[in-house]
Design a protein around this motif. Structure first.
Motif, PDB file in Angstrom:
ATOM      1  N   LYS A 144       0.847  -1.188   0.000  1.00 25.62           N
ATOM      2  CA  LYS A 144       0.000   0.000   0.000  1.00 25.62           C
ATOM      3  C   LYS A 144       0.884   1.241   0.000  1.00 25.62           C
ATOM      4  O   LYS A 144       2.006   1.231   0.488  1.00 25.62           O
ATOM      5  CB  LYS A 144      -0.898   0.017   1.231  1.00 25.62           C
ATOM      6  CG  LYS A 144      -0.152   0.146   2.552  1.00 25.62           C
ATOM      7  CD  LYS A 144      -1.090   0.060   3.733  1.00 25.62           C
ATOM      8  CE  LYS A 144      -0.312   0.033   5.047  1.00 25.62           C
ATOM      9  NZ  LYS A 144      -1.156  -0.333   6.177  1.00 25.62           N
ATOM     10  N   ASP A 145       0.346   2.277  -0.561  1.00 27.88           N
ATOM     11  CA  ASP A 145       1.026   3.572  -0.549  1.00 27.88           C
ATOM     12  C   ASP A 145       0.960   4.122   0.877  1.00 27.88           C
ATOM     13  O   ASP A 145      -0.119   4.386   1.388  1.00 27.88           O
ATOM     14  CB  ASP A 145       0.303   4.517  -1.525  1.00 27.88           C
ATOM     15  CG  ASP A 145       0.940   5.892  -1.550  1.00 27.88           C
ATOM     16  OD1 ASP A 145       1.829   6.155  -0.699  1.00 27.88           O
ATOM     17  OD2 ASP A 145       0.550   6.698  -2.396  1.00 27.88           O
ATOM     18  N   PRO A 146       2.132   4.257   1.550  1.00 30.42           N
ATOM     19  CA  PRO A 146       2.105   4.634   2.967  1.00 30.42           C
ATOM     20  C   PRO A 146       1.464   5.995   3.212  1.00 30.42           C
ATOM     21  O   PRO A 146       0.983   6.269   4.306  1.00 30.42           O
ATOM     22  CB  PRO A 146       3.589   4.638   3.362  1.00 30.42           C
ATOM     23  CG  PRO A 146       4.352   4.672   2.087  1.00 30.42           C
ATOM     24  CD  PRO A 146       3.480   4.085   1.022  1.00 30.42           C
ATOM     25  N   THR A 147       1.461   6.847   2.200  1.00 33.27           N
ATOM     26  CA  THR A 147       0.895   8.184   2.408  1.00 33.27           C
ATOM     27  C   THR A 147      -0.623   8.185   2.317  1.00 33.27           C
ATOM     28  O   THR A 147      -1.290   9.002   2.929  1.00 33.27           O
ATOM     29  CB  THR A 147       1.441   9.175   1.355  1.00 33.27           C
ATOM     30  OG1 THR A 147       1.135   8.650   0.046  1.00 33.27           O
ATOM     31  CG2 THR A 147       2.933   9.340   1.504  1.00 33.27           C
ATOM     32  N   SER A 148      -1.167   7.224   1.590  1.00 36.22           N
ATOM     33  CA  SER A 148      -2.611   7.276   1.374  1.00 36.22           C
ATOM     34  C   SER A 148      -3.386   6.297   2.243  1.00 36.22           C
ATOM     35  O   SER A 148      -4.601   6.224   2.174  1.00 36.22           O
ATOM     36  CB  SER A 148      -2.926   6.990  -0.106  1.00 36.22           C
ATOM     37  OG  SER A 148      -2.616   5.637  -0.394  1.00 36.22           O
ATOM     38  N   GLY A 149      -2.676   5.508   3.067  1.00 36.53           N
ATOM     39  CA  GLY A 149      -3.388   4.524   3.877  1.00 36.53           C
ATOM     40  C   GLY A 149      -3.893   3.399   3.002  1.00 36.53           C
ATOM     41  O   GLY A 149      -3.234   3.006   2.054  1.00 36.53           O
TER      42      GLY A 149
END
Lengths: 179, 163
Positions: free
Chosen positions: A43-48
């Motif tokens: 997962k994209d860590p910035t977007s959750g």
């Protein structure tokens, strides 16, 4: 309720990430004696959000890679067919492929059901696609796996039955009466 | 009757299972496997159809002691595998007889076995395929997906629960 994929699925599913190396998969398959694992994209860590299931990788795919030193047609059958049999990783130079990224060898063929699908739908999917495992997903999120063994266990434990006799006996007997 | 005992192995058996005899040449056995897209064949006595073993490919795999590859080759691939078979290595002596390369492991059930017991066998031994015999003679085989198909077709259902 028994009648759903959720009620029979394994939720504790071993997975690998698509940026992992084939060597990691080989070790996992051999240590756990499994045929293959689903592949996740981080997962994209910035977007959750969540890791997304993007494919499956199996010993069969790796064997093909090692034998031909380039990925074969990864159709996922090794994973879905639960191919743990045979000497599939023996006698091959696995060292040569250990550094290949999982995404290079995985199959992107996903055979899926929803957690709320009845077990009959799981069975239909297996028969239609001639596979022994289906992924339980919600969108791109992996929730579990249902295997043919999970369904056979229901039969072995006598948790299924033949359908109730039709409640209109006059109809079922009609053909015989006519003679 | 609404129990799984109503359905027996005989009701789901595939009666078209190809078989060879111990005297069959390996070349011919391999050709049959190729044609039928299977990785193994039961080996039967020609007169009685009694099962004496199975022959699987790659042939060479079964010449290796099991302890060299623990866990993977306890049962011959015939009982497990449903995958497209490997191409046979050219080193095998294909002019030899099946008896030279077959495994004596026979996993079979009588045709009148209820399917819940059949399912139990497949689950406990982690098999995908088992031979079915009647009066000691090979009748055919059943695959795990044949039982799954009973669920898919609605011949086995989840019991209705009073809500």
């Amino acid at each position: 309720v028994l009648d759903s994929a959720r009620s029979v699925m394994s939720e504790d599913v071993l997975t690998v990430y698509d940026d992992a190396r084939v060597g990691e998969v080989i070790d996992l398959l051999q240590a756990r004696r499994i045929s293959g694992v689903p592949v996740l994209h981080r997962k994209d860590p910035t977007s959750g959000g969540h890791d997304a299931v993007v494919g499956v990788v199996s010993g069969t795919d790796i064997r093909r890679l090692a034998a031909h030193s380039q990925p074969g047609e990864a159709n996922g059958r090794g994973f879905y067919l639960d191919d743990r049999s045979g000497p599939y990783l023996r006698g091959l130079d696995l060292g040569a492929v250990r550094d290949v990224a999982v995404r290079e060898v995985m199959s992107t063929s996903l055979v899926t059901v929803a957690a709320d699908d009845p077990i009959r739908v799981c069975a239909q999917r297996m028969v239609e696609r001639r596979v022994h495992r289906v992924l339980v997903t919600s969108g791109t999120e992996l929730q579990g796996i249902v295997s043919s063994t999970d369904l056979l266990r229901l039969v072995a434990e006598r948790r299924l039955q033949t359908p109730q006799a039709d409640i209109s006996p006059t109809q079922s007997g009609a053909g015989e009466e006519a003679k | 009757v609404t129990t799984t005992e109503a359905i027996r192995a005989a009701d789901v058996v595939r009666a078209d299972t190809a078989a060879v005899t111990p005297e069959t040449r390996l070349r011919e056995a391999l050709e049959i496997m190729e044609r039928q897209h299977v990785s193994g064949l039961p080996v039967i006595e020609p007169e009685t159809r009694r099962v004496v073993g199975v022959v699987c490919r790659p042939l060479a795999a079964y010449a290796v002691p099991a302890e060299e590859n623990p866990g993977f080759e306890v049962e011959p691939v015939f009982y497990r595998d449903t995958v497209e078979p490997e191409t046979e290595a050219p080193s095998s002596d294909v002019e030899a007889q099946v008896a030279e390369a077959m495994s004596p492991v026979v996993i079979d059930i009588p045709a009148n076995t209820p399917i819940d017991r059949l399912a139990r066998l497949l689950v406990d031994l982690e098999l995908h395929r088992v031979l079915v015999v009647e009066d000691g003679a090979l009748l055919g085989h059943v695959e795990a997906l044949d039982l799954v198909a009973l669920i898919a077709d609605g011949r086995l259902v989840v019991p209705a629960t009073g809500k």
